[in-house]
Design a protein around this motif. Sequence first.
Motif, mmCIF file in Angstrom:
data_model
loop_
_atom_site.group_PDB
_atom_site.id
_atom_site.type_symbol
_atom_site.label_atom_id
_atom_site.label_comp_id
_atom_site.label_asym_id
_atom_site.label_seq_id
_atom_site.Cartn_x
_atom_site.Cartn_y
_atom_site.Cartn_z
ATOM 1 N N VAL A 133 0.865 -1.185 0.000
ATOM 2 C CA VAL A 133 0.000 0.000 0.000
ATOM 3 C C VAL A 133 0.902 1.236 0.000
ATOM 4 O O VAL A 133 1.804 1.360 0.829
ATOM 5 C CB VAL A 133 -0.915 0.032 1.249
ATOM 6 C CG1 VAL A 133 -1.750 1.309 1.249
ATOM 7 C CG2 VAL A 133 -1.794 -1.202 1.294
ATOM 8 N N VAL A 134 0.662 2.126 -0.946
ATOM 9 C CA VAL A 134 1.469 3.342 -1.073
ATOM 10 C C VAL A 134 0.566 4.560 -0.894
ATOM 11 O O VAL A 134 -0.492 4.643 -1.530
ATOM 12 C CB VAL A 134 2.180 3.400 -2.447
ATOM 13 C CG1 VAL A 134 2.924 4.726 -2.612
ATOM 14 C CG2 VAL A 134 3.158 2.235 -2.582
ATOM 15 N N GLU A 135 0.989 5.480 -0.028
ATOM 16 C CA GLU A 135 0.232 6.707 0.196
ATOM 17 C C GLU A 135 1.173 7.900 0.195
ATOM 18 O O GLU A 135 2.324 7.807 0.625
ATOM 19 C CB GLU A 135 -0.527 6.652 1.528
ATOM 20 C CG GLU A 135 0.377 6.492 2.735
ATOM 21 C CD GLU A 135 -0.389 6.534 4.051
ATOM 22 O OE1 GLU A 135 -1.459 7.167 4.086
ATOM 23 O OE2 GLU A 135 0.098 5.938 5.026
ATOM 24 N N GLU A 136 0.678 9.023 -0.291
ATOM 25 C CA GLU A 136 1.479 10.241 -0.317
ATOM 26 C C GLU A 136 1.525 10.854 1.078
ATOM 27 O O GLU A 136 0.520 10.872 1.794
ATOM 28 C CB GLU A 136 0.908 11.243 -1.318
ATOM 29 C CG GLU A 136 1.837 12.406 -1.603
ATOM 30 C CD GLU A 136 1.430 13.203 -2.830
ATOM 31 O OE1 GLU A 136 2.237 14.043 -3.285
ATOM 32 O OE2 GLU A 136 0.301 12.985 -3.333
ATOM 33 N N ILE A 137 2.692 11.344 1.489
ATOM 34 C CA ILE A 137 2.872 11.950 2.807
ATOM 35 C C ILE A 137 3.606 13.281 2.656
ATOM 36 O O ILE A 137 4.183 13.574 1.612
ATOM 37 C CB ILE A 137 3.659 11.029 3.760
ATOM 38 C CG1 ILE A 137 5.033 10.662 3.163
ATOM 39 C CG2 ILE A 137 2.865 9.777 4.088
ATOM 40 C CD1 ILE A 137 5.930 9.848 4.085
ATOM 41 N N ASN A 138 3.563 14.085 3.734
ATOM 42 C CA ASN A 138 4.221 15.389 3.725
ATOM 43 C C ASN A 138 5.570 15.374 4.425
ATOM 44 O O ASN A 138 6.432 16.216 4.142
ATOM 45 C CB ASN A 138 3.323 16.435 4.392
ATOM 46 C CG ASN A 138 1.983 16.573 3.695
ATOM 47 O OD1 ASN A 138 1.886 16.389 2.488
ATOM 48 N ND2 ASN A 138 0.956 16.884 4.464
ATOM 49 N N SER A 139 5.745 14.433 5.367
ATOM 50 C CA SER A 139 6.993 14.365 6.129
ATOM 51 C C SER A 139 7.148 12.972 6.703
ATOM 52 O O SER A 139 6.199 12.173 6.720
ATOM 53 C CB SER A 139 6.992 15.406 7.270
ATOM 54 O OG SER A 139 5.983 15.110 8.218
ATOM 55 N N ALA A 140 8.337 12.699 7.200
ATOM 56 C CA ALA A 140 8.608 11.418 7.855
ATOM 57 C C ALA A 140 9.705 11.621 8.889
ATOM 58 O O ALA A 140 10.591 12.468 8.722
ATOM 59 C CB ALA A 140 9.024 10.352 6.834
ATOM 60 N N ALA A 141 9.631 10.847 9.976
ATOM 61 C CA ALA A 141 10.597 10.936 11.069
ATOM 62 C C ALA A 141 11.396 9.646 11.151
ATOM 63 O O ALA A 141 10.854 8.554 10.952
ATOM 64 C CB ALA A 141 9.871 11.201 12.386
ATOM 65 N N VAL B 36 16.465 12.287 12.641
ATOM 66 C CA VAL B 36 16.418 13.013 11.369
ATOM 67 C C VAL B 36 14.979 13.044 10.855
ATOM 68 O O VAL B 36 14.264 12.039 10.909
ATOM 69 C CB VAL B 36 17.338 12.354 10.327
ATOM 70 C CG1 VAL B 36 17.278 13.105 9.002
ATOM 71 C CG2 VAL B 36 18.773 12.296 10.839
ATOM 72 N N ASP B 37 14.572 14.201 10.357
ATOM 73 C CA ASP B 37 13.264 14.326 9.711
ATOM 74 C C ASP B 37 13.444 14.656 8.229
ATOM 75 O O ASP B 37 14.433 15.281 7.839
ATOM 76 C CB ASP B 37 12.428 15.426 10.355
ATOM 77 C CG ASP B 37 11.970 15.076 11.762
ATOM 78 O OD1 ASP B 37 11.841 13.871 12.055
ATOM 79 O OD2 ASP B 37 11.750 16.006 12.561
ATOM 80 N N VAL B 38 12.462 14.241 7.439
ATOM 81 C CA VAL B 38 12.351 14.633 6.031
ATOM 82 C C VAL B 38 11.031 15.346 5.854
ATOM 83 O O VAL B 38 9.994 14.870 6.329
ATOM 84 C CB VAL B 38 12.391 13.406 5.086
ATOM 85 C CG1 VAL B 38 12.211 13.844 3.642
ATOM 86 C CG2 VAL B 38 13.698 12.651 5.240
ATOM 87 N N VAL B 39 11.053 16.497 5.183
ATOM 88 C CA VAL B 39 9.815 17.227 4.931
ATOM 89 C C VAL B 39 9.825 17.732 3.496
ATOM 90 O O VAL B 39 10.866 18.143 2.974
ATOM 91 C CB VAL B 39 9.634 18.400 5.930
ATOM 92 C CG1 VAL B 39 10.741 19.439 5.779
ATOM 93 C CG2 VAL B 39 8.269 19.063 5.759
ATOM 94 N N ARG B 40 8.675 17.673 2.856
ATOM 95 C CA ARG B 40 8.554 18.230 1.508
ATOM 96 C C ARG B 40 8.618 19.750 1.585
ATOM 97 O O ARG B 40 8.104 20.365 2.521
ATOM 98 C CB ARG B 40 7.258 17.782 0.857
ATOM 99 C CG ARG B 40 7.225 16.299 0.500
ATOM 100 C CD ARG B 40 5.886 15.944 -0.127
ATOM 101 N NE ARG B 40 5.679 16.683 -1.370
ATOM 102 C CZ ARG B 40 4.479 16.842 -1.943
ATOM 103 N NH1 ARG B 40 3.401 16.353 -1.355
ATOM 104 N NH2 ARG B 40 4.381 17.504 -3.069
#
Length: 271
Positions: free
Chosen positions: A213-221, A238-242
Amino acid sequence: MRKELIDSIIKDLEKSGFSTELRARQIFIDSGWSVSAGYGYLDKDEDKSREIDIVATKVADLENGEKEYTHTEFHVCGEVKKSERPWVVFDQHSHPSLLSCAWNNLISAINLPGRPVQFAETLKKSSPIRRNGWLGSGIHESFKKPDQPSRWYGSFVSVSKASEYYYDSISPDGANQTDDILNNPCEIHFVQPLVILNAPLFRATLSDEGEIVVEEINSAAFKFDYPSKHYKNSPYRVDVVRLEHLGEYLSLMDRRQQELCSTIEARAGFA
């Protein structure tokens, strides 16, 4: 001729990704952060000077009368990445008890009006991990050729190294806590490693039926493990954010800083 040259320069900047960096800086500025571009740090593994794209700082102080008794600085050490390929984050499926995000960040604090554990719940409250309810365990760069290097891992290493170097350079010396905060002011520095992504970002999980299952996200920790004899703070938060959602992410950091200040104010007896 001059206009054609300017147009060519603009296209080159867009292609290189530098325009993404400029946009990221402006979002920090519009959100009330002070920004330094091109921060130099020492890579202790390679014994070389390197550079991170952005170091940004947000200051919040507490005063009683005319006397400042708490000074807090939240910092972001950020690298900006532009990619034509989507990044897909894999879910770690951690037990809820492992989703802690408090003193396991890069935080230095002196003269707290209480024991550090008494501030842990406040630090967790508006953390990206608690908001998301899950941790990332790795990233797949979709449609990347097998022989091409992974960009996400290098960016995680860079922001982790830069953040530790910056953390070491700003951490104050002093006791952990105090019973007299007016005469022994509290000082806190929180350093966040951050990758700012100008590309689609997705999360991949398995359904109960075993389907992807693939879903679009705005950030990840992430809790990013980087074992090295020269670096002592692994795993790094570390965080990743669009890029499009950087402003929302900074609002969450602002809220976290204000919640911490409110807890200090209450425990100091000035609320």
